[in-house]
Design a protein around this motif. Structure first.
Motif, PDB file in Angstrom:
ATOM      1  N   PRO A  16      -6.720   2.007   2.387  1.00 30.28           N
ATOM      2  CA  PRO A  16      -6.124   3.290   1.975  1.00 30.28           C
ATOM      3  C   PRO A  16      -5.933   3.446   0.475  1.00 30.28           C
ATOM      4  O   PRO A  16      -5.595   4.542   0.026  1.00 30.28           O
ATOM      5  N   LEU A  17      -6.141   2.386  -0.325  1.00 27.87           N
ATOM      6  CA  LEU A  17      -5.951   2.499  -1.771  1.00 27.87           C
ATOM      7  C   LEU A  17      -7.095   3.233  -2.453  1.00 27.87           C
ATOM      8  O   LEU A  17      -6.942   3.696  -3.580  1.00 27.87           O
TER       9      LEU A  17
ATOM     10  N   VAL B 245       0.813  -1.223   0.000  1.00 29.37           N
ATOM     11  CA  VAL B 245       0.000   0.000   0.000  1.00 29.37           C
ATOM     12  C   VAL B 245       0.844   1.270   0.000  1.00 29.37           C
ATOM     13  O   VAL B 245       0.546   2.216  -0.743  1.00 29.37           O
TER      14      VAL B 245
ATOM     15  N   ARG C  16       0.254   3.963  -3.039  1.00 32.95           N
ATOM     16  CA  ARG C  16      -0.283   5.307  -2.833  1.00 32.95           C
ATOM     17  C   ARG C  16       0.545   6.371  -3.558  1.00 32.95           C
ATOM     18  O   ARG C  16       0.040   7.449  -3.864  1.00 32.95           O
ATOM     19  N   ARG C  17       1.810   6.079  -3.831  1.00 32.28           N
ATOM     20  CA  ARG C  17       2.662   7.037  -4.541  1.00 32.28           C
ATOM     21  C   ARG C  17       2.474   6.974  -6.050  1.00 32.28           C
ATOM     22  O   ARG C  17       2.933   7.857  -6.763  1.00 32.28           O
TER      23      ARG C  17
ATOM     24  N   PRO D 260      -6.146   7.229  -3.279  1.00 27.92           N
ATOM     25  CA  PRO D 260      -5.263   7.483  -4.426  1.00 27.92           C
ATOM     26  C   PRO D 260      -5.841   6.987  -5.746  1.00 27.92           C
ATOM     27  O   PRO D 260      -5.577   7.583  -6.793  1.00 27.92           O
TER      28      PRO D 260
ATOM     29  N   LEU E  77      -3.396   0.499  -9.900  1.00 23.89           N
ATOM     30  CA  LEU E  77      -3.936   0.518  -8.548  1.00 23.89           C
ATOM     31  C   LEU E  77      -5.138  -0.412  -8.416  1.00 23.89           C
ATOM     32  O   LEU E  77      -5.264  -1.151  -7.437  1.00 23.89           O
TER      33      LEU E  77
END
Length: 333
Positions: A194-195, A16, A20-21, A198, A35
């Motif tokens: 959390p994906l 993750v 996220r980057r 982004p 993603l």
């Protein structure tokens, strides 16, 4: 299986941060695809690992072992770990499945309610009489671009075309499926939640670029998105499964549109390629570990099914009769 089955459960926590980057390090369209693929693949691998753990523990129960024709104990997991791990894995899979079903039903109900508010029409654009400025892409057959009268009064004609192009990009790219995949993946593994942010940013950036190309003016597209976001101070009720031009970190999106080459340098950089390689590597490691654990469990089951017979053939002696089982040799005699 003792070690490999746990890897798919741990890899998402490592993948993750790199994923996220990607929303900043790669162009928006490939970043969105990567993603979404990573979220879906890692969720499937972790769910498969939980299923293998649950199955390994269940096969130690006498009635389940009898159904599988196991004549010896299954040794893929230690006895002290098999039952607690299997119970926990089964509970997690059940909770994840319930959350996925509940989310899918809620999204479908919200989409049906949103489409019911629209007047039947053959046009792509649907205008709602609502003073609150809002616009979003409503998926379906056919997909509709929904805009309120408040938003139409806020934007100039050229800015409206840029806004409509943005929402059209969401419909053409079926971006709602990408976002739904990330949300469902978060239900399968908490480390993947959390994906969603982004991924949503990458999808909005992809639609921004499409709108800028459609109107032929990046500054116009940036101005349209900025004005629409400023006007939408109170977001009206809309389905959670839809995407809107006013969502996400709008200042970052506007700044990217004002840059003439927003991702060309980053796409060629070694850092972007390294991040993508790390994410793909995590996905491959997770999938390989899940496959290795499944093969190990399958081998253990075959060993447990045939261990007694192999022992008899090796010693040349008849083994003890199993209660309630009549061998084919005995029947022939």
């Amino acid at each position: 299986m003792i070690f490999s089955v746990w890897i798919p459960l741990l890899v998402p926590f490592l993948a993750v941060p790199a994923a996220r980057r990607l929303a900043d390090a790669l162009p928006p369209r490939p970043a969105g695809w990567l993603l979404a693929a990573a979220a879906t693949g890692l969720a499937l691998c972790s769910t498969a690992a939980l299923g293998l753990i649950a199955l390994a523990g269940a096969l130690r129960l006498p009635f389940v072992a009898a159904l599988g024709n196991l004549t010896a104990p299954l040794d893929t997991l230690p006895a002290w770990l098999a039952f607690p791990a299997a119970a926990t894995a089964a509970a997690l899979v059940t909770l994840s499945a319930a959350a996925v079903i509940r989310t899918v039903r809620r999204h479908l109900a919200e989409l049906r309610a949103a489409r019911a508010r629209l007047r039947p029409a053959g046009s792509e654009l649907a205008v709602l009489r609502d003073p609150n400025p809002d616009a979003y892409a409503l998926p379906g057959r056919p997909g509709r671009i929904v805009v309120t009268t408040g938003m139409l009064r806020t934007l100039e004609p050229a800015e409206r075309e840029a806004l409509f192009a943005h929402e059209r990009a969401h419909l053409l790219g079926r971006h709602h499926l990408f976002l739904a995949a990330a949300e469902l993946a978060g239900h399968c593994h908490p480390g993947l939640r959390p994906l969603r942010a982004p991924l949503a940013f990458a999808l909005e950036r992809s639609a921004d670029e499409y709108a800028a190309a459609a109107v032929g003016d990046r500054r116009l597209a940036a101005r349209a998105i900025g004005r629409a976001a400023l006007a939408s101070r109170a977001v009206p009720s809309r389905p959670r499964a839809v995407l809107a031009a006013t969502a996400g970190p709008v200042p970052r999106r506007v700044a990217a549109l004002l840059d003439r080459h927003p991702a060309a340098g980053l796409a060629r950089s070694a850092g972007a390629r390294l991040i993508a390689a790390v994410l793909l590597g995590c996905l491959c490691v997770s999938a390989g570990s899940a496959i290795d654990a499944a093969a190990d469990l399958h081998g253990g089951i075959e060993t447990a099914q045939g261990e007694t017979g192999h022992h008899w053939r090796a010693t040349g002696r008849a083994g003890p009769a199993t209660p309630g089982v009549v061998t084919r040799t005995a029947q022939q005699r």
